[in-house]
Structures are given as C-alpha cells and as structure tokens.
Design a protein around this motif. Structure first.
Motif, PDB file in Angstrom:
ATOM      1  N   PRO A   1      -2.113  24.373   5.983  1.00 29.44           N
ATOM      2  CA  PRO A   1      -2.053  24.368   7.448  1.00 29.44           C
ATOM      3  C   PRO A   1      -2.325  22.990   8.050  1.00 29.44           C
ATOM      4  N   ARG A   2      -3.194  22.234   7.400  1.00 34.43           N
ATOM      5  CA  ARG A   2      -3.496  20.883   7.871  1.00 34.43           C
ATOM      6  C   ARG A   2      -3.036  19.877   6.822  1.00 34.43           C
ATOM      7  N   PRO A   3      -2.294  18.836   7.217  1.00 33.53           N
ATOM      8  CA  PRO A   3      -1.829  17.842   6.244  1.00 33.53           C
ATOM      9  C   PRO A   3      -2.990  17.244   5.463  1.00 33.53           C
ATOM     10  N   ARG A   4      -2.748  16.971   4.180  1.00 35.35           N
ATOM     11  CA  ARG A   4      -3.797  16.479   3.300  1.00 35.35           C
ATOM     12  C   ARG A   4      -3.376  15.160   2.674  1.00 35.35           C
ATOM     13  N   LEU A   5      -4.273  14.171   2.723  1.00 31.66           N
ATOM     14  CA  LEU A   5      -4.035  12.900   2.060  1.00 31.66           C
ATOM     15  C   LEU A   5      -4.463  13.047   0.612  1.00 31.66           C
ATOM     16  N   ASP A   6      -3.484  13.071  -0.285  1.00 30.11           N
ATOM     17  CA  ASP A   6      -3.769  13.336  -1.688  1.00 30.11           C
ATOM     18  C   ASP A   6      -4.182  12.101  -2.472  1.00 30.11           C
ATOM     19  N   GLU A   7      -3.504  10.986  -2.220  1.00 30.37           N
ATOM     20  CA  GLU A   7      -3.748   9.794  -3.025  1.00 30.37           C
ATOM     21  C   GLU A   7      -3.332   8.551  -2.262  1.00 30.37           C
TER      22      GLU A   7
ATOM     23  N   HIS B   1     -12.940   9.133  -1.479  1.00 34.91           N
ATOM     24  CA  HIS B   1     -12.421   7.978  -2.204  1.00 34.91           C
ATOM     25  C   HIS B   1     -11.269   7.329  -1.452  1.00 34.91           C
ATOM     26  N   ALA B   2     -10.440   8.150  -0.789  1.00 33.13           N
ATOM     27  CA  ALA B   2      -9.320   7.606  -0.021  1.00 33.13           C
ATOM     28  C   ALA B   2      -9.826   6.898   1.223  1.00 33.13           C
ATOM     29  N   ALA B   3     -10.836   7.467   1.866  1.00 29.16           N
ATOM     30  CA  ALA B   3     -11.413   6.832   3.048  1.00 29.16           C
ATOM     31  C   ALA B   3     -12.004   5.468   2.694  1.00 29.16           C
ATOM     32  N   ARG B   4     -12.618   5.384   1.528  1.00 26.72           N
ATOM     33  CA  ARG B   4     -13.206   4.115   1.094  1.00 26.72           C
ATOM     34  C   ARG B   4     -12.125   3.062   0.852  1.00 26.72           C
ATOM     35  N   LYS B   5     -11.007   3.478   0.241  1.00 25.51           N
ATOM     36  CA  LYS B   5      -9.924   2.527  -0.024  1.00 25.51           C
ATOM     37  C   LYS B   5      -9.283   2.042   1.272  1.00 25.51           C
ATOM     38  N   MET B   6      -9.169   2.918   2.258  1.00 25.54           N
ATOM     39  CA  MET B   6      -8.622   2.504   3.555  1.00 25.54           C
ATOM     40  C   MET B   6      -9.544   1.499   4.239  1.00 25.54           C
ATOM     41  N   ALA B   7     -10.827   1.732   4.135  1.00 26.94           N
ATOM     42  CA  ALA B   7     -11.783   0.812   4.747  1.00 26.94           C
ATOM     43  C   ALA B   7     -11.782  -0.538   4.041  1.00 26.94           C
ATOM     44  N   ASP B   8     -11.459  -0.536   2.750  1.00 28.07           N
ATOM     45  CA  ASP B   8     -11.472  -1.772   1.969  1.00 28.07           C
ATOM     46  C   ASP B   8     -10.190  -2.592   2.122  1.00 28.07           C
TER      47      ASP B   8
ATOM     48  N   ALA C   1      -0.515   1.978   4.994  1.00 29.78           N
ATOM     49  CA  ALA C   1       0.277   2.976   4.278  1.00 29.78           C
ATOM     50  C   ALA C   1      -0.035   4.381   4.791  1.00 29.78           C
ATOM     51  N   VAL C   2      -1.308   4.652   5.037  1.00 32.84           N
ATOM     52  CA  VAL C   2      -1.688   5.963   5.563  1.00 32.84           C
ATOM     53  C   VAL C   2      -1.151   6.138   6.984  1.00 32.84           C
ATOM     54  N   LEU C   3      -1.179   5.074   7.772  1.00 27.79           N
ATOM     55  CA  LEU C   3      -0.605   5.148   9.115  1.00 27.79           C
ATOM     56  C   LEU C   3       0.903   5.387   9.059  1.00 27.79           C
ATOM     57  N   CYS C   4       1.550   4.858   8.033  1.00 30.93           N
ATOM     58  CA  CYS C   4       2.970   5.154   7.830  1.00 30.93           C
ATOM     59  C   CYS C   4       3.166   6.647   7.614  1.00 30.93           C
ATOM     60  N   ALA C   5       2.294   7.245   6.816  1.00 31.79           N
ATOM     61  CA  ALA C   5       2.374   8.689   6.576  1.00 31.79           C
ATOM     62  C   ALA C   5       2.136   9.466   7.867  1.00 31.79           C
ATOM     63  N   VAL C   6       1.199   8.998   8.687  1.00 34.60           N
ATOM     64  CA  VAL C   6       0.940   9.644   9.979  1.00 34.60           C
ATOM     65  C   VAL C   6       2.190   9.568  10.858  1.00 34.60           C
ATOM     66  N   ALA C   7       2.854   8.407  10.860  1.00 37.38           N
ATOM     67  CA  ALA C   7       4.097   8.270  11.614  1.00 37.38           C
ATOM     68  C   ALA C   7       5.149   9.238  11.079  1.00 37.38           C
ATOM     69  N   GLY C   8       5.140   9.450   9.760  1.00 36.12           N
ATOM     70  CA  GLY C   8       6.044  10.426   9.169  1.00 36.12           C
ATOM     71  C   GLY C   8       5.756  11.829   9.673  1.00 36.12           C
ATOM     72  N   LEU C   9       4.491  12.153   9.869  1.00 36.01           N
ATOM     73  CA  LEU C   9       4.115  13.450  10.431  1.00 36.01           C
ATOM     74  C   LEU C   9       4.656  13.603  11.849  1.00 36.01           C
TER      75      LEU C   9
ATOM     76  N   GLY D   1       0.837  -1.193   0.000  1.00 38.26           N
ATOM     77  CA  GLY D   1       0.000   0.000   0.000  1.00 38.26           C
ATOM     78  C   GLY D   1       0.870   1.240   0.000  1.00 38.26           C
ATOM     79  N   VAL D   2       0.416   2.292  -0.695  1.00 39.86           N
ATOM     80  CA  VAL D   2       1.177   3.545  -0.778  1.00 39.86           C
ATOM     81  C   VAL D   2       0.220   4.711  -0.559  1.00 39.86           C
ATOM     82  N   ALA D   3       0.677   5.700   0.192  1.00 37.13           N
ATOM     83  CA  ALA D   3      -0.153   6.872   0.473  1.00 37.13           C
ATOM     84  C   ALA D   3       0.680   8.133   0.319  1.00 37.13           C
ATOM     85  N   LEU D   4       0.135   9.124  -0.356  1.00 34.23           N
ATOM     86  CA  LEU D   4       0.802  10.411  -0.568  1.00 34.23           C
ATOM     87  C   LEU D   4       0.118  11.470   0.278  1.00 34.23           C
ATOM     88  N   CYS D   5       0.906  12.139   1.106  1.00 36.99           N
ATOM     89  CA  CYS D   5       0.388  13.176   1.999  1.00 36.99           C
ATOM     90  C   CYS D   5       1.121  14.481   1.735  1.00 36.99           C
ATOM     91  N   SER D   6       0.394  15.560   1.507  1.00 35.97           N
ATOM     92  CA  SER D   6       0.984  16.871   1.251  1.00 35.97           C
ATOM     93  C   SER D   6       0.976  17.724   2.510  1.00 35.97           C
TER      94      SER D   6
END
Length: 260
Positions: free
Chosen positions: A32-38, A201-208, A215-223, A23-28
């Motif tokens: 002011p607030r981090p955004r999950l782009d893809e 759409h990203a929330a749906r993919k995480m739930a699926d 991958a998104v949690l990895c990005a959160v750890a990066g934050l 899984g891969v997640a891109l966060c910008s």
C-alpha cells in the motif's frame, strides 16, 4: 489509473559521467505504501549495468536524472551549418528545450541548458546506459509518455531539484561534504520518509551521499509520474523529439512535509 498500468518497481538513477558518482535507488510498489528496497553508489559502469538489469525484471519504470534529448532548433540548425556561418536562431532557442522553459516558469528553477552546458556529456552517458541496458535485456528501453499505459520496462527523464521545489522543500545546499550540506541532506531524508518506507541503512546512505539522495528523489519523481501528478507537455510531438522532464506541479504538492 488501473492496477495493470502500475509498474511493480521504480529505479531512480542519478546519472553522471563518472560511474563512481552514479546513485541508484530501487523502490517497490507491491505494498500500500511505496518501499525503498535498496540504494547504492556505483563503482564501475559494468557493475551498474549488471545491477540495474537484475532489478529491472518485469514491469519497471526507470527515472533518470539526465536530459534524454536535445533542442529541436539546435538539431535542425547544425544539420546544414558550415563553420564560419552565423546561426539564425536565438541562443536560448538553440540551447534550451521547451520542457526547460516550462520547469523554469512553473517552479522558478531552471535546468541546465543541455545544448550549452557540460550536462550534455551526462545526457550522452544516460543514453549510452539505456542502450547497454537494452542489449542486456534483449529489447530496447522506450520512453514512457502516458502514466496510464506503462508496460514492460520503460524510462522517463526527471529532475530532483524540480521535485524538491515543487514540494516547497530546499532544492540547494545539500550537495557537498561540509557539515551544513550533511545537515540539509538529513532534513530531506526526513521529508522523503513521509512518502516512502525507508530502512535505517538506506537513510544513512542518503545522508552520506548527495548522489544516493538524488537517486531516491528520482524514484519519488517516478512515483509522481505513476500517479499522473505531473506537468504534461502540450506539444507531445515536440516533447518526443526533445525529451520531457516529468515533475509535479506545485499545486499538486500536498504530501511532503516542509523542511526548514
């Protein structure tokens, strides 16, 4: 931490030996607030290599869920070992890194032993991926060790279960295809939405997919790393030899909601 040290984006990667389970997640971080782009689930290594290289433009922090090193005693013992001879070092010292012990003691959640478990193959896949990415980018991808000195494209090791545990969130029961697993993932998606701007759409993919969620949690750890809200190694030289899991300390965990 100065703005100059802040990366423009974080790419979270849930590494696996099978590209179809990566899984891969891109966060910008340009708002002011981090955004999950893809978010995406891999189909092949060539596709993953190409996509991450495309995203990793300029100042980028890669946060990988995979060990990026092996225990120092293991490397030293095997260097001179001959078949049939005993190993003088205790098993836990051979197979567990210092960072594994720190995470277990702090969070009550022990990472898999990279020296003994199949996770070693995942570590190999992660290092191979970083090598190929470096070739595509024309420069090797170094590991980052200080949040205040992030520059260019660099990588860190993270641990999604530890990121959840540090926040008092459920860190098990969300991996699988059963209804209960999906329900737990949905809870965690809601918690993630407290810190990231997440499109439907990203929330749906995480739930699926638990791979996408990780991958998104990895990005959160990066934050957490970027904010310097992480447990730092006392022995930096040893950490640079073995690798280090960057995870938030429970005492720093105030921003996520608690899922029941």
């Amino acid at each position: 931490m100065t703005n100059a040290a802040r990366p423009a984006r974080i790419i979270g990667i849930d590494v696996a030996t099978d590209a179809r389970k990566v899984g891969v997640a891109l966060c910008s971080l340009d708002e002011p607030r981090p955004r999950l782009d893809e978010v995406l689930l891999g189909t092949s290594w060539s596709e993953l290599d190409q996509q991450v290289a495309k995203w990793a433009d300029g100042s980028t922090l890669l946060a990988l869920d995979a060990p990026l090193g092996w225990p120092q005693p293991l490397a030293e013992s095997l260097h001179t070992h001959t078949a049939g001879e005993p190993l003088e070092v205790a098993a836990n010292s051979l197979f567990r890194r210092a960072t594994d012990d720190v995470v277990a003691k702090t969070l009550g959640k022990r990472p898999l032993d990279v020296g003994a478990d199949r996770i070693a193959r995942t570590a190999h896949a992660a290092l191979a991926f970083l090598g190929r990415l470096g070739e595509r980018l024309g420069s090797s991808v170094p590991l980052a060790w200080r949040p205040e000195s992030i520059s260019g494209i660099c990588a860190i090791e993270v641990y999604p279960a530890g990121t959840l545990a540090a926040r008092g969130l459920p860190h098990s029961g969300y991996k699988g295809r059963e209804e209960a697993h999906a329900a737990r993932r949905q809870e965690l998606v809601g918690a993630i939405g407290e810190e990231l701007l997440v499109e439907t759409h990203a929330a749906r993919k995480m739930a699926d997919s638990d791979h996408v969620l990780d991958a998104v949690l990895c990005a959160v750890a990066g934050l957490d790393f970027v904010a310097a809200d992480v447990i730092k190694p006392q022995d930096l030289k040893l950490a640079q030899r073995e690798g280090w899991i960057w995870v938030r300390s429970p005492r720093l965990s105030v921003s996520f909601i608690r899922a029941s």
